[in-house]
Design a protein around this motif. Structure first.
Motif, PDB file in Angstrom:
ATOM      1  N   GLY A 195       0.800  -1.155  -0.068  1.00  0.00           N
ATOM      2  CA  GLY A 195      -0.005  -0.052   0.076  1.00  0.00           C
ATOM      3  C   GLY A 195       0.891   1.143  -0.075  1.00  0.00           C
ATOM      4  N   HIS A 241      -3.188  -5.837   0.707  1.00  0.00           N
ATOM      5  CA  HIS A 241      -3.442  -4.503   0.064  1.00  0.00           C
ATOM      6  C   HIS A 241      -3.960  -3.836   1.363  1.00  0.00           C
ATOM      7  N   ASP A 243      -5.785  -0.518   2.193  1.00  0.00           N
ATOM      8  CA  ASP A 243      -6.476   0.263   1.491  1.00  0.00           C
ATOM      9  C   ASP A 243      -7.371   1.432   2.319  1.00  0.00           C
ATOM     10  N   ARG A 267      -7.720  -7.469   0.024  1.00  0.00           N
ATOM     11  CA  ARG A 267      -7.594  -6.160  -0.042  1.00  0.00           C
ATOM     12  C   ARG A 267      -8.202  -5.837   1.590  1.00  0.00           C
TER      13      ARG A 267
END
Length: 181
Positions: free
Chosen positions: A12, A106, A108, A152
């Motif tokens: 990220g 990730h 996010d 994610r």
């Protein structure tokens, strides 16, 4: 049950919480942990410290070094947790070439929350002024990457909640590294 060496790449933009989550995962899983920043040559750190965004030609040798480290760890039967921005699909493709299973996590979240976090950091060479360039460079995980097991994760959740979600989603054995008997 024996598991292949696994590399969790916490990815990220700067300020998303990569180091915090990686450390928590490392403790929970008992795996080695590394910061991608440790692999940067001095020239890259000097650029970023001056507020100059890195270009791909700066990043490729750095990413190859990280991939080679993951492969060496896997060859020794060790799983790892690693922080790495891994902003572009091409970067993730290169890192995926490491021996073992490579999974991207990730982190996010909204630019306002990330900017707030960056303002509160001390002693980090990445200035908040580089956040817009990182957000512009970011290529989120593709449906293919997610289908292959990458995740994610919403940074509005606590590190403890994120660790639990990762362990459950990837069915990871806690306290024992894959490859260990």
């Amino acid at each position: 049950m024996q598991y292949p060496a696994t590399h969790l790449v916490v990815m990220g933009v700067a300020g998303s919480g990569k180091s915090t989550l990686a450390a928590a995962l490392s403790r929970q899983l008992g795996w080695a942990c590394a910061e991608a920043d440790e692999f940067h040559p001095a020239a890259n750190i000097a650029k970023m410290s001056q507020g100059i965004p890195l270009q791909d030609e700066d990043r490729w040798p750095w990413l190859e070094e990280i991939r080679d480290w993951m492969t060496a760890q896997a060859a020794a039967g060790k799983s790892t947790v690693l922080t790495c921005s891994a902003l572009k699909r091409g970067y993730r493709d290169l890192l995926s070439g490491a021996q073992g299973r490579v999974v991207f996590l990730h982190l996010d979240g909204g630019a306002d929350l990330i900017s707030q976090r960056m303002q509160g950091r001390e002693g980090h060479f990445m200035p908040p002024t580089l956040l817009p360039s990182q957000l512009a460079t970011l290529e989120p995980l593709t449906p293919e990457e997610i289908a292959a097991g990458s995740l994610r994760l919403d940074i509005s959740h606590s590190p403890e909640e994120l660790v639990a979600a990762v362990v459950q989603a990837l069915n990871l054995p806690t306290g024992q590294a894959p490859g260990a008997s």
